[in-house]
Design a protein around this motif. Structure first.
Motif, PDB file in Angstrom:
ATOM      1  N   THR A   1       0.836  -1.204   0.000  1.00  0.00           N
ATOM      2  CA  THR A   1       0.000   0.000   0.000  1.00  0.00           C
ATOM      3  C   THR A   1       0.871   1.254   0.000  1.00  0.00           C
ATOM      4  O   THR A   1       0.604   2.220  -0.726  1.00  0.00           O
ATOM      5  CB  THR A   1      -0.920   0.012   1.228  1.00  0.00           C
ATOM      6  OG1 THR A   1      -1.789  -1.119   1.165  1.00  0.00           O
ATOM      7  CG2 THR A   1      -1.759   1.284   1.277  1.00  0.00           C
ATOM      8  N   ARG A   2       1.940   1.239   0.804  1.00  0.00           N
ATOM      9  CA  ARG A   2       2.882   2.366   0.855  1.00  0.00           C
ATOM     10  C   ARG A   2       3.523   2.578  -0.511  1.00  0.00           C
ATOM     11  O   ARG A   2       3.659   3.714  -0.984  1.00  0.00           O
ATOM     12  CB  ARG A   2       3.942   2.074   1.913  1.00  0.00           C
ATOM     13  CG  ARG A   2       4.922   3.220   2.172  1.00  0.00           C
ATOM     14  CD  ARG A   2       5.965   2.816   3.231  1.00  0.00           C
ATOM     15  NE  ARG A   2       5.329   2.502   4.503  1.00  0.00           N
ATOM     16  CZ  ARG A   2       5.343   1.309   5.085  1.00  0.00           C
ATOM     17  NH1 ARG A   2       5.962   0.287   4.501  1.00  0.00           N
ATOM     18  NH2 ARG A   2       4.754   1.105   6.235  1.00  0.00           N
TER      19      ARG A   2
ATOM     20  N   GLY B   1      11.454   3.690  -9.394  1.00  0.00           N
ATOM     21  CA  GLY B   1      10.078   3.227  -9.351  1.00  0.00           C
ATOM     22  C   GLY B   1       9.886   1.806  -8.882  1.00  0.00           C
ATOM     23  O   GLY B   1       8.759   1.293  -8.908  1.00  0.00           O
ATOM     24  N   ALA B   2      10.957   1.149  -8.434  1.00  0.00           N
ATOM     25  CA  ALA B   2      10.842  -0.235  -7.971  1.00  0.00           C
ATOM     26  C   ALA B   2      10.267  -0.301  -6.559  1.00  0.00           C
ATOM     27  O   ALA B   2      10.422   0.638  -5.772  1.00  0.00           O
ATOM     28  CB  ALA B   2      12.214  -0.907  -7.987  1.00  0.00           C
TER      29      ALA B   2
ATOM     30  N   SER C   1       4.470   5.549  -5.462  1.00  0.00           N
ATOM     31  CA  SER C   1       4.852   5.453  -6.867  1.00  0.00           C
ATOM     32  C   SER C   1       3.759   5.889  -7.837  1.00  0.00           C
ATOM     33  O   SER C   1       4.046   6.234  -8.981  1.00  0.00           O
ATOM     34  CB  SER C   1       5.254   4.011  -7.196  1.00  0.00           C
ATOM     35  OG  SER C   1       4.123   3.150  -7.101  1.00  0.00           O
ATOM     36  N   GLY C   2       2.515   5.832  -7.365  1.00  0.00           N
ATOM     37  CA  GLY C   2       1.409   6.122  -8.269  1.00  0.00           C
ATOM     38  C   GLY C   2       1.066   4.958  -9.177  1.00  0.00           C
ATOM     39  O   GLY C   2       0.211   5.100 -10.073  1.00  0.00           O
TER      40      GLY C   2
ATOM     41  N   GLU D   1       8.548  -3.624 -16.129  1.00  0.00           N
ATOM     42  CA  GLU D   1       8.189  -2.269 -15.750  1.00  0.00           C
ATOM     43  C   GLU D   1       8.546  -2.063 -14.273  1.00  0.00           C
ATOM     44  O   GLU D   1       8.723  -3.031 -13.520  1.00  0.00           O
ATOM     45  CB  GLU D   1       6.687  -2.044 -15.956  1.00  0.00           C
ATOM     46  CG  GLU D   1       6.223  -2.196 -17.391  1.00  0.00           C
ATOM     47  CD  GLU D   1       6.803  -1.147 -18.315  1.00  0.00           C
ATOM     48  OE1 GLU D   1       7.105  -0.031 -17.833  1.00  0.00           O
ATOM     49  OE2 GLU D   1       6.960  -1.439 -19.516  1.00  0.00           O
ATOM     50  N   PRO D   2       8.618  -0.805 -13.816  1.00  0.00           N
ATOM     51  CA  PRO D   2       8.937  -0.554 -12.406  1.00  0.00           C
ATOM     52  C   PRO D   2       8.016  -1.286 -11.442  1.00  0.00           C
ATOM     53  O   PRO D   2       8.479  -1.836 -10.426  1.00  0.00           O
ATOM     54  CB  PRO D   2       8.799   0.963 -12.274  1.00  0.00           C
ATOM     55  CG  PRO D   2       9.149   1.479 -13.643  1.00  0.00           C
ATOM     56  CD  PRO D   2       8.568   0.458 -14.586  1.00  0.00           C
ATOM     57  N   TRP D   3       6.729  -1.326 -11.731  1.00  0.00           N
ATOM     58  CA  TRP D   3       5.777  -1.956 -10.816  1.00  0.00           C
ATOM     59  C   TRP D   3       5.826  -3.491 -10.853  1.00  0.00           C
ATOM     60  O   TRP D   3       5.135  -4.159 -10.098  1.00  0.00           O
ATOM     61  CB  TRP D   3       4.355  -1.478 -11.100  1.00  0.00           C
ATOM     62  CG  TRP D   3       3.955  -1.471 -12.549  1.00  0.00           C
ATOM     63  CD1 TRP D   3       4.083  -0.444 -13.431  1.00  0.00           C
ATOM     64  CD2 TRP D   3       3.375  -2.554 -13.277  1.00  0.00           C
ATOM     65  NE1 TRP D   3       3.616  -0.817 -14.679  1.00  0.00           N
ATOM     66  CE2 TRP D   3       3.172  -2.106 -14.600  1.00  0.00           C
ATOM     67  CE3 TRP D   3       2.999  -3.857 -12.945  1.00  0.00           C
ATOM     68  CZ2 TRP D   3       2.616  -2.913 -15.590  1.00  0.00           C
ATOM     69  CZ3 TRP D   3       2.441  -4.665 -13.927  1.00  0.00           C
ATOM     70  CH2 TRP D   3       2.253  -4.182 -15.232  1.00  0.00           C
ATOM     71  N   GLU D   4       6.712  -4.020 -11.685  1.00  0.00           N
ATOM     72  CA  GLU D   4       6.968  -5.464 -11.710  1.00  0.00           C
ATOM     73  C   GLU D   4       8.315  -5.806 -11.052  1.00  0.00           C
ATOM     74  O   GLU D   4       8.761  -6.942 -11.115  1.00  0.00           O
ATOM     75  CB  GLU D   4       6.987  -5.970 -13.154  1.00  0.00           C
ATOM     76  CG  GLU D   4       5.663  -5.815 -13.884  1.00  0.00           C
ATOM     77  CD  GLU D   4       5.745  -6.217 -15.337  1.00  0.00           C
ATOM     78  OE1 GLU D   4       4.931  -7.064 -15.768  1.00  0.00           O
ATOM     79  OE2 GLU D   4       6.641  -5.690 -16.050  1.00  0.00           O
TER      80      GLU D   4
END
Length: 250
Positions: A17-18, A209-210, A23-24, A188-191
């Motif tokens: 959640t943080r 963005g990691a 990161s958005g 991607e960063p969120w991966e």
């Protein structure tokens, strides 16, 4: 003390959640782990700080051993240049950087061979078993350390999936090392999950963005990891090994 399943799930949920808020990103779907080396995989930072203090003191620059924990993630050349500007008011020449880093490396190699960080082998084994791509992301170019990864972590790090001091223009805390690691892994960063043990590396990974995990394997206070942008701060790689299945299940 080990954590129970409820505690682990709560910590993972709070950390994700943080991360999403910071990161958005709309989701977190881990597919690659981007992993620092010294102090995260190899229990080498005591030796590195000892070698740095010895070399830097010899050239007349006042220093403390513990300060070199804070410079972890910078290349050797960048560290020497920073110290020259601080002490002498000028940049180090290319020859000075090369010769002094070679001297520091020699001092490190005189020390007894270090072991792996406790729990690091369990972390890598879990990542392998779950099919998570592993990319090494280190500011080091020290061959004595890089060459032993194959024996210490069998199958852990493909030689084509390594970002070292030789592959970047900007070292940590710049995000370039982790952005290049994401490109290598094709994610991607969120991966991406980043594993670090020093504030400069944490900032590099966080700014890229990691999802950034800091492990306090040295004397740096936990609060410095949070300030650098960590999404999760843990006391050891052993604790990460406990939590990792729950995190990867996300």
């Amino acid at each position: 003390m080990t954590m129970n399943e409820t505690e682990m799930n709560r910590m993972v949920s709070e950390s994700v959640t943080r991360y999403l808020k910071r990161s958005g990103a709309e989701a977190f779907k881990p597919a690659a782990a981007l992993i620092d080396m010294d102090g995260t995989l190899l229990d080498s930072m005591k030796g590195h700080t000892q070698a740095w203090e010895r070399m830097v003191s010899e050239i007349g620059i006042p220093c403390t051993r513990d300060e070199f924990y804070l410079y972890e993630g910078m290349t050797g050349a960048e560290t020497i240049n920073m110290l020259f500007k601080r002490a002498f008011g000028r940049e180090a020449t290319a020859q000075e950087k090369t010769e002094l880093y070679a001297r520091k490396t020699g001092y490190f190699n005189e020390l007894p061979r270090v072991g792996i960080v406790p729990g690091a082998d369990r972390v890598i084994a879990e990542l392998i078993s779950k099919g998570i791509t592993r990319v090494l992301v280190t500011g080091s170019g020290q061959l004595s350390s890089l060459e032993r990864l194959d024996s210490d972590f069998p199958g852990g790090f493909d030689h084509k999936l390594r970002i070292t001091s030789h592959n970047v223009e900007h070292c940590k805390p710049h995000p370039e090392p982790y952005l290049k690691a994401m490109q290598l892994a094709g994610v991607e960063p969120w991966e991406s999950i980043a594993l670090e043990n020093a504030p400069l590396g944490v900032k590099s990974a966080s700014d890229a963005g990691a999802f950034t995990i800091a492990v306090t394997t040295g004397p740096i206070p936990e609060e410095e990891m949070w300030k650098a942008g960590a999404d999760m701060v843990l006391p050891s790689m052993e604790r990460l090994a406990e939590l990792l299945p729950a995190l990867l299940a996300r």
